[in-house]
Enzyme design. Structure first.
Site, short mmCIF file in Angstrom:
data_model
loop_
_atom_site.label_atom_id
_atom_site.label_comp_id
_atom_site.label_asym_id
_atom_site.label_seq_id
_atom_site.Cartn_x
_atom_site.Cartn_y
_atom_site.Cartn_z
N LYS A 202 21.98 4.50 43.63
CA LYS A 202 22.89 4.58 42.49
C LYS A 202 23.16 6.05 42.22
O LYS A 202 22.26 6.81 41.85
CB LYS A 202 22.28 3.90 41.26
N LYS A 254 25.91 1.82 44.50
CA LYS A 254 26.78 1.95 43.32
C LYS A 254 27.09 3.42 43.08
O LYS A 254 26.16 4.23 43.04
CB LYS A 254 26.06 1.34 42.11
#
EC number: 4.2.1.24
Length: 329
Positions: A202, A254
């Site tokens: 992320k 992400k």
């Protein structure tokens, strides 16, 4: 007019008709591949539009139930819930996220009752929605995120979410050791069958901006001490391998579109499914361009999602999941 025998290779033959293109397509996009992120807010009695994400709302409990059933009926593969507590219920350690009567846990029970095994019910296992400082963890005396205290809190969150009916918990805070700790905590609490979606890579991204409005986040500062630097691909691979070693059932990259190289790398090394999240900023950009008639919204959405799938994502989180399911039906 071509010279006899030239060209010998004519790739256009396999693009000649829609039927031919379907037959030889190398990447498919189906509703079952998609997860719909949904926001449910406490203390509201009607839908609350999110200005920076046109078409996305903070739901009431009742509207969430209706929208969730509609999405599942359309064929969407899973639902990912975010809870938005009242401001007065936020505190330094995110107690509202652990409270069985907190909005996220109540909403999980609602959907578990309504949908049963008809969908995969996921929960965001993080603190930023629930803390008064907006960080994804517990702060120490110097205002820094305390990794180990945060991981302990994540275990409490995950167990509360499992008790409320979550099939999958999603620790998204990028704390060191979080996956192993959650696996141990869930197993000890009797939830060995609850899966862990590890936000393995992320990145600290500008494209999360609209999401902060979506969860009414009160963050001051940034999250660069725990989220990854956007330029570090090898570090992402290290994080992925660590989460796999700790027992991740699914790994997440992400954002998606700016990190398709990382998605492809993950798909090449991961023995478990790879998910990618088309985040709020990606959504907002397409919406803004379409609103100005600069691009065709449906075509752009389908192209962007197909690109994420082509890079190797088995699962794509997208705010268009329900729309796409209808378009593809």
């Amino acid at each position: 007019m071509s010279v006899s025998g030239y060209p010998r290779h004519r790739p256009r033959r396999l693009r000649s008709t829609p039927a031919m293109r379907r037959l030889v397509a190398q990447t498919s996009l189906e509703p079952r591949n998609l997860v719909l992120p949904m926001f449910v807010a406490d203390g509201i009695d009607e839908l609350r539009p999110i200005a920076s994400m046109p078409g996305v709302v903070q739901h009431t409990r009742d509207s969430l139930r209706r929208a969730a059933v509609a999405a599942v009926d359309a064929g969407v593969g899973g639902l990912n819930l975010f809870g938005v507590p009242r401001d007065q219920d936020k505190d330094a350690t995110g107690s509202a996220g652990v409270d069985p009567d907190g909005i996220l846990n109540v909403a999980l029970r609602d959907l578990a009752e309504d949908l049963g095994d008809a969908t995969v019910l996921m929960a965001d296992t993080c603190l930023d929605e629930f803390t008064d400082h907006g960080h994804c963890g517990v702060l120490d005396g110097q205002g820094r995120v305390d990794n180990d205290a945060t991981v302990a809190r994540y275990v409490e969150l995950a167990v509360a979410q499992a008790e409320s009916g979550a099939n999958v918990v999603g620790p998204s805070g990028m704390m060191d050791g979080q996956i192993g700790a959650l696996r141990d905590g869930l197993d000890s609490a009797g939830y060995a069958d609850v899966a862990i979606l590890a936000y393995a890579a992320k990145f600290s991204s500008a494209f999360y901006g609209p999401f902060r409005e979506a969860v009414s986040c009160s963050l001051s500062g940034d999250r660069r001490t725990y989220q990854q630097e956007p330029g570090n691909a090898r570090e992402a691979l290290r994080e992925i391998k660590l989460d796999l070693d700790e027992g991740a059932d699914i790994i997440m990259i992400k954002p998606a579109s700016g990190y398709l190289d990382v998605v492809a790398t993950a798909a090449g090394v991961s023995p478990v499914p790879v998910a990618a999240y088309q985040v709020s900023g990606e959504y907002a950009m397409i919406c803004a361009a379409a609103a100005n008639n600069w691009i065709d919204e449906r075509a752009a959405v389908l192209e962007s999602l197909t690109s994420i799938r082509r890079a190797g994502a088995d699962i794509v989180f997208t705010y268009w999941a329900a729309d796409v399911a209808c378009w593809l039906s």
